[in-house]
Design a protein around this motif. Sequence first.
Motif, short mmCIF file in Angstrom:
data_model
loop_
_atom_site.label_atom_id
_atom_site.label_comp_id
_atom_site.label_asym_id
_atom_site.label_seq_id
_atom_site.Cartn_x
_atom_site.Cartn_y
_atom_site.Cartn_z
N MET A 285 14.88 -2.29 -3.06
CA MET A 285 14.12 -2.14 -4.09
C MET A 285 12.55 -2.74 -4.00
O MET A 285 11.80 -1.75 -4.26
N ALA A 286 12.45 -3.70 -3.51
CA ALA A 286 11.10 -4.26 -3.09
C ALA A 286 10.31 -3.13 -1.93
O ALA A 286 9.20 -2.89 -1.91
N ASP A 287 11.24 -2.84 -0.98
CA ASP A 287 10.59 -1.66 0.07
C ASP A 287 10.31 -0.52 -0.74
O ASP A 287 9.27 0.09 -0.37
N ASP A 288 11.05 -0.09 -1.70
CA ASP A 288 10.61 1.23 -2.34
C ASP A 288 9.45 1.12 -3.31
O ASP A 288 8.54 1.79 -3.16
N ILE A 289 9.28 0.29 -3.74
CA ILE A 289 7.86 -0.44 -4.46
C ILE A 289 6.65 -0.48 -3.59
O ILE A 289 5.68 0.33 -3.91
N SER A 290 7.02 -1.12 -2.57
CA SER A 290 5.89 -1.32 -1.52
C SER A 290 5.47 0.09 -0.89
O SER A 290 4.10 0.37 -0.90
N ALA A 291 6.39 0.88 -0.65
CA ALA A 291 6.02 2.38 -0.03
C ALA A 291 5.11 3.15 -1.10
O ALA A 291 4.39 3.89 -0.86
N LYS A 292 5.67 3.10 -2.51
CA LYS A 292 5.21 3.73 -3.35
C LYS A 292 3.52 3.12 -3.59
O LYS A 292 2.67 4.09 -3.92
N LEU A 293 3.58 1.95 -3.62
CA LEU A 293 2.00 1.27 -3.64
C LEU A 293 1.19 1.85 -2.53
O LEU A 293 0.06 2.20 -2.73
N ASP A 294 2.01 1.77 -1.32
CA ASP A 294 0.98 2.44 -0.28
C ASP A 294 0.55 3.82 -0.35
O ASP A 294 -0.61 4.21 0.05
N ILE A 295 1.37 4.59 -1.18
CA ILE A 295 0.91 6.07 -1.26
C ILE A 295 -0.16 6.05 -2.27
O ILE A 295 -1.45 6.69 -2.12
N LEU A 296 0.09 5.09 -3.23
CA LEU A 296 -1.13 5.22 -4.36
C LEU A 296 -2.31 4.57 -3.79
O LEU A 296 -3.36 5.26 -4.04
N ILE A 297 -2.37 3.77 -2.89
CA ILE A 297 -3.44 3.21 -2.47
C ILE A 297 -4.40 4.32 -1.22
O ILE A 297 -5.39 4.50 -1.61
N LYS A 298 -3.32 5.06 -0.93
CA LYS A 298 -3.88 6.06 0.10
C LYS A 298 -4.43 7.08 -0.70
O LYS A 298 -5.67 7.89 -0.41
N LEU A 299 -3.87 7.55 -1.78
CA LEU A 299 -4.41 8.43 -2.49
C LEU A 299 -5.95 8.18 -3.27
O LEU A 299 -6.52 8.91 -3.44
N GLN A 300 -5.77 7.15 -3.73
CA GLN A 300 -6.88 6.45 -4.46
C GLN A 300 -7.96 6.37 -3.41
O GLN A 300 -9.27 6.57 -3.87
N ALA A 301 -8.04 5.94 -2.26
CA ALA A 301 -8.89 5.56 -1.32
C ALA A 301 -9.45 7.22 -0.85
O ALA A 301 -10.82 7.43 -0.66
N ALA A 302 -8.52 8.21 -0.71
CA ALA A 302 -9.14 9.43 -0.43
C ALA A 302 -9.98 10.33 -1.49
O ALA A 302 -10.75 10.67 -1.16
N ALA A 303 -9.53 9.87 -2.60
CA ALA A 303 -10.13 10.19 -3.70
C ALA A 303 -11.57 9.67 -3.78
O ALA A 303 -12.60 10.25 -4.08
N LEU A 304 -11.70 8.34 -3.63
CA LEU A 304 -12.88 7.66 -3.87
C LEU A 304 -13.83 8.07 -2.74
O LEU A 304 -15.21 7.93 -2.93
N THR A 305 -13.30 8.50 -1.51
CA THR A 305 -14.17 8.70 -0.39
C THR A 305 -14.53 10.08 0.12
O THR A 305 -15.41 10.44 0.82
#
Length: 72
Positions: free
Chosen positions: A1-21
């Motif tokens: 469960m924690a790995d699933d949440i971590s993977a989803k957070l990684d995706i969100l971080i990458k998407l937000q970083a791409a949008a901001l830059t």
Amino acid sequence: MADDISAKLDILIKLQAAALTSQMGSTKDKILFLAQAGLRPTLIAEILGTTANHVNVALSQGRKPKPTKGKK
């Protein structure tokens, strides 16, 4: 469960970083911005499609004071 949440957070971080830059011109500006936001060089490299070494070099150059014009 924690790995699933971590993977989803990684995706969100990458998407937000791409949008901001997305509107930034140079890769160096993007690297400095993402590092200032607290991202690790390996994650920045993954987001920007470059190497961690390239990110570290850009960060090192970004810390150097810029030369002033007209002074010897």
